[in-house]
Design a protein around this motif. Structure first.
Motif, PDB file in Angstrom:
ATOM      1  N   GLY B  90       0.402  -1.282   0.192  1.00 28.44           N
ATOM      2  CA  GLY B  90       0.189   0.180   0.233  1.00 28.44           C
ATOM      3  C   GLY B  90       1.097   0.944  -0.138  1.00 28.44           C
ATOM      4  N   ALA B  91       0.319   2.452  -0.712  1.00 30.28           N
ATOM      5  CA  ALA B  91       1.562   3.480  -0.803  1.00 30.28           C
ATOM      6  C   ALA B  91       0.636   4.379  -0.688  1.00 30.28           C
ATOM      7  CB  ALA B  91       1.509   3.391  -2.776  1.00 30.28           C
ATOM      8  N   VAL B  92       1.154   5.179  -0.186  1.00 24.93           N
ATOM      9  CA  VAL B  92       0.625   6.711   0.406  1.00 24.93           C
ATOM     10  C   VAL B  92       1.843   8.031  -0.070  1.00 24.93           C
ATOM     11  CG1 VAL B  92       1.042   8.031   2.317  1.00 24.93           C
ATOM     12  CG2 VAL B  92       0.601   5.633   2.875  1.00 24.93           C
ATOM     13  N   TYR B  93       1.432   9.252  -1.043  1.00 24.70           N
ATOM     14  CA  TYR B  93       2.538   9.795  -1.146  1.00 24.70           C
ATOM     15  C   TYR B  93       2.046  10.664  -0.923  1.00 24.70           C
ATOM     16  CZ  TYR B  93       2.234   6.120  -5.240  1.00 24.70           C
ATOM     17  OH  TYR B  93       1.724   4.906  -6.258  1.00 24.70           O
ATOM     18  N   SER B  94       1.815  11.393  -0.228  1.00 22.25           N
ATOM     19  CA  SER B  94       1.899  12.768   0.950  1.00 22.25           C
ATOM     20  C   SER B  94       1.064  12.129   2.315  1.00 22.25           C
ATOM     21  CB  SER B  94       1.319  13.755   0.145  1.00 22.25           C
ATOM     22  OG  SER B  94       0.288  13.937  -0.065  1.00 22.25           O
ATOM     23  N   SER B  95       1.754  12.708   3.751  1.00 23.00           N
ATOM     24  CA  SER B  95       1.894  13.472   4.665  1.00 23.00           C
ATOM     25  C   SER B  95      -0.436  13.264   4.344  1.00 23.00           C
ATOM     26  CB  SER B  95       2.174  13.793   5.609  1.00 23.00           C
ATOM     27  OG  SER B  95       1.955  14.203   6.718  1.00 23.00           O
ATOM     28  N   ALA B  96      -0.804  12.987   5.560  1.00 21.40           N
ATOM     29  CA  ALA B  96      -2.806  12.768   5.590  1.00 21.40           C
ATOM     30  C   ALA B  96      -3.185  12.167   4.586  1.00 21.40           C
ATOM     31  CB  ALA B  96      -2.854  14.114   5.753  1.00 21.40           C
ATOM     32  N   SER B  97      -3.038  11.682   3.413  1.00 18.00           N
ATOM     33  CA  SER B  97      -3.446  11.019   2.310  1.00 18.00           C
ATOM     34  C   SER B  97      -3.654   9.463   2.721  1.00 18.00           C
ATOM     35  CB  SER B  97      -2.112  11.466   0.560  1.00 18.00           C
ATOM     36  OG  SER B  97      -1.264  10.616   0.909  1.00 18.00           O
ATOM     37  N   LYS B  98      -4.557   9.044   1.422  1.00 18.30           N
ATOM     38  CA  LYS B  98      -4.613   7.273   1.774  1.00 18.30           C
ATOM     39  C   LYS B  98      -3.640   6.372   1.325  1.00 18.30           C
ATOM     40  CE  LYS B  98      -6.502   8.407  -3.031  1.00 18.30           C
ATOM     41  NZ  LYS B  98      -7.720   8.933  -3.918  1.00 18.30           N
ATOM     42  N   ILE B  99      -4.753   5.758   2.051  1.00 16.71           N
ATOM     43  CA  ILE B  99      -3.071   4.390   0.835  1.00 16.71           C
ATOM     44  C   ILE B  99      -3.550   3.886  -0.023  1.00 16.71           C
ATOM     45  CG2 ILE B  99      -1.754   2.285   1.561  1.00 16.71           C
ATOM     46  CD1 ILE B  99      -2.178   2.839   4.358  1.00 16.71           C
TER      47      ILE B  99
END
Lengths: 113, 111
Positions: B90-99
């Motif tokens: 599961g990838a997160v591309y910025s703080s406080a963003s969805k997986i």
């Protein structure tokens, strides 16, 4: 003690019916989610709530309506069910979006006939 | 094409052998999660990686994130039947963003 619990585990219903799935977490997390997993096991986010407020609403038909009465509960109501809605729906929670892991429920397998 | 690709899609490994599952992102990652799913159950969190070059281990499972933060690998040493299941990154591309999840790797262990 179950951390994230969702009910029912299985749901079989006919097209056109309205159904609800309930989810509760006892982890004290601020954020809750609904994910949909299709037959190919692809997992996609549908909604996210933070402290009872909707923060993510992906391209989901209006027939799907989440409701969060408090930060420990996030229910999913589906109107006018269609064959394509058949999938496994997962509820999850996390302390903080993006910076902490998701804790998942065991899923609700919805079959629309 | 998807921004997150997992390979292989499925894997059958003889018990006791080592194996590697890869997760490649088309964009730089803020964070990368590894989960395992058994049939009829929810996803179990394995590890989270955030720093380039980071490596974490839990029992016989090791996960690494490359220096560029675009690729992660999950390595299982001396596989056992209990390792069978579907592994998802599961990838997160910025703080406080969805997986955003990859398509998963279905692992079977042959006795």
């Amino acid at each position: 003690d179950t951390a994230v619990s969702q009910t029912p585990k299985y749901l079989v219903t006919q097209m056109g019916n309205d159904k609800s799935i309930k989810c509760e977490q006892n982890l004290g997390h601020d954020t809750m989610y609904w994910y949909k997993q299709d037959s190919k096991k692809f997992l996609k986010i549908m909604f996210s709530y933070n402290n009872k407020e909707l923060i993510i609403n992906e391209t989901v038909p209006n027939r799907f309506s989440p409701k969060s009465p408090d930060k420990a509960h996030l229910n999913l109501h589906i109107n006018s069910l269609e064959l394509g809605d058949s999938a496994v729906y997962f509820c999850a929670s996390s302390q903080e979006m993006g910076n902490s892991p998701l804790h998942f429920g065991n899923g609700t397998r919805l079959t629309v006939t | 094409s998807q921004e997150l690709e997992q390979s292989p899609q499925s894997l059958i490994v003889q018990e006791g052998k080592n194996l590697t599952i890869n997760c490649t992102s088309s964009k730089t990652l803020y964070g990368l999660y590894w989960y395992k799913q058994k049939y009829g159950e929810g996803l179990i969190f394995l590890m989270m990686l955030q720093k380039g070059g980071e490596e974490k281990s839990h029992e016989k499972i090791t996960a690494k994130l490359d220096e560029k933060k675009q690729q992660s690998s999950l390595h299982i040493t001396a596989s056992q039947p209990s390792h069978a299941g579907i592994y998802l990154c599961g990838a997160v591309y910025s703080s406080a963003s969805k997986i955003i999840f990859g398509s998963g790797t279905r692992l079977s262990i042959r006795p």
